[in-house]
Design a protein around this motif. Sequence first.
Motif, PDB file in Angstrom:
ATOM      1  N   GLN A  24       0.812  -1.218   0.000  1.00 10.33           N
ATOM      2  CA  GLN A  24       0.000   0.000   0.000  1.00 10.33           C
ATOM      3  C   GLN A  24       0.845   1.267   0.000  1.00 10.33           C
ATOM      4  N   THR A  25       1.903   1.299   0.791  1.00 18.40           N
ATOM      5  CA  THR A  25       2.676   2.539   0.931  1.00 18.40           C
ATOM      6  C   THR A  25       3.811   2.638  -0.064  1.00 18.40           C
ATOM      7  N   ARG A  26       4.307   1.506  -0.553  1.00 17.40           N
ATOM      8  CA  ARG A  26       5.427   1.441  -1.493  1.00 17.40           C
ATOM      9  C   ARG A  26       6.708   2.009  -0.893  1.00 17.40           C
ATOM     10  N   SER A  27       6.810   1.964   0.412  1.00 20.02           N
ATOM     11  CA  SER A  27       7.989   2.472   1.107  1.00 20.02           C
ATOM     12  C   SER A  27       8.277   1.567   2.294  1.00 20.02           C
ATOM     13  N   ALA A  28       9.503   1.076   2.374  1.00 15.94           N
ATOM     14  CA  ALA A  28       9.871   0.182   3.472  1.00 15.94           C
ATOM     15  C   ALA A  28       9.780   0.900   4.819  1.00 15.94           C
ATOM     16  N   ALA A  29      10.204   2.153   4.874  1.00 14.76           N
ATOM     17  CA  ALA A  29      10.147   2.910   6.129  1.00 14.76           C
ATOM     18  C   ALA A  29       8.697   3.117   6.568  1.00 14.76           C
ATOM     19  N   ASP A  30       7.827   3.478   5.628  1.00 15.07           N
ATOM     20  CA  ASP A  30       6.417   3.671   5.966  1.00 15.07           C
ATOM     21  C   ASP A  30       5.763   2.346   6.350  1.00 15.07           C
ATOM     22  N   ALA A  31       6.138   1.268   5.676  1.00 13.29           N
ATOM     23  CA  ALA A  31       5.590  -0.052   6.009  1.00 13.29           C
ATOM     24  C   ALA A  31       5.988  -0.449   7.426  1.00 13.29           C
ATOM     25  N   ASP A  32       7.220  -0.144   7.809  1.00  9.08           N
ATOM     26  CA  ASP A  32       7.652  -0.401   9.188  1.00  9.08           C
ATOM     27  C   ASP A  32       6.816   0.399  10.178  1.00  9.08           C
ATOM     28  N   ASP A  33       6.599   1.678   9.876  1.00  7.89           N
ATOM     29  CA  ASP A  33       5.802   2.532  10.757  1.00  7.89           C
ATOM     30  C   ASP A  33       4.372   2.022  10.894  1.00  7.89           C
ATOM     31  N   VAL A  34       3.786   1.641   9.769  1.00  6.96           N
ATOM     32  CA  VAL A  34       2.407   1.137   9.793  1.00  6.96           C
ATOM     33  C   VAL A  34       2.335  -0.156  10.586  1.00  6.96           C
TER      34      VAL A  34
END
Length: 179
Positions: A24-34
């Motif tokens: 959904q986010t296409r970002s590893a950092a954002d995926a970690d946060d989520v």
Amino acid sequence: MDNREYRKAVDDYGDMVYRIALAQTRSAADADDVTQAVFLKLYEKPPADTAPERLKPWLIRVTVNECRSLWRTLWRRRVELREVRDADMAPPAFDEPDHEALYAALGELPEKCRIVVHLFYFEDYSTREIAVILGVKEPTVRTRLARARKLLRQQLKEAWNDEQPEPVQSHDGRHPCSC
């Protein structure tokens, strides 16, 4: 929910939550946060029924909601999505160029189509189960899957053949689909 049950939930569903967040986010950092936010919510206020058949859909629903709320923040509204994608995430390395093209095409799908495709193909949910999880009607899920398939076919044909695809029309048929 006691600590042992919580730890089991993290072990059992952590990868799934991360994969959905990454899709959904296409970002590893954002995926970690989520992922962290989802499991924090599970720890602070778990659902009433923590049976596996109830907990997994609850985690998916919370993950989707967290991904949506990530883009509602003031900073995200001021920064162009393309800038964030390019800066935050390099695509994973693939052995075959066709797989890289498929990954890129999946990332270009609208959010509503992308989550349905992920749940259907990667998490093996039926359209009925996806409808319950996302809180939409089953025909809506089938429509989103059909549109996603058509969009993917067009994007992949374009990537492989460099042909001009015909745009997928929205429900009203007046403009291209945004799902």
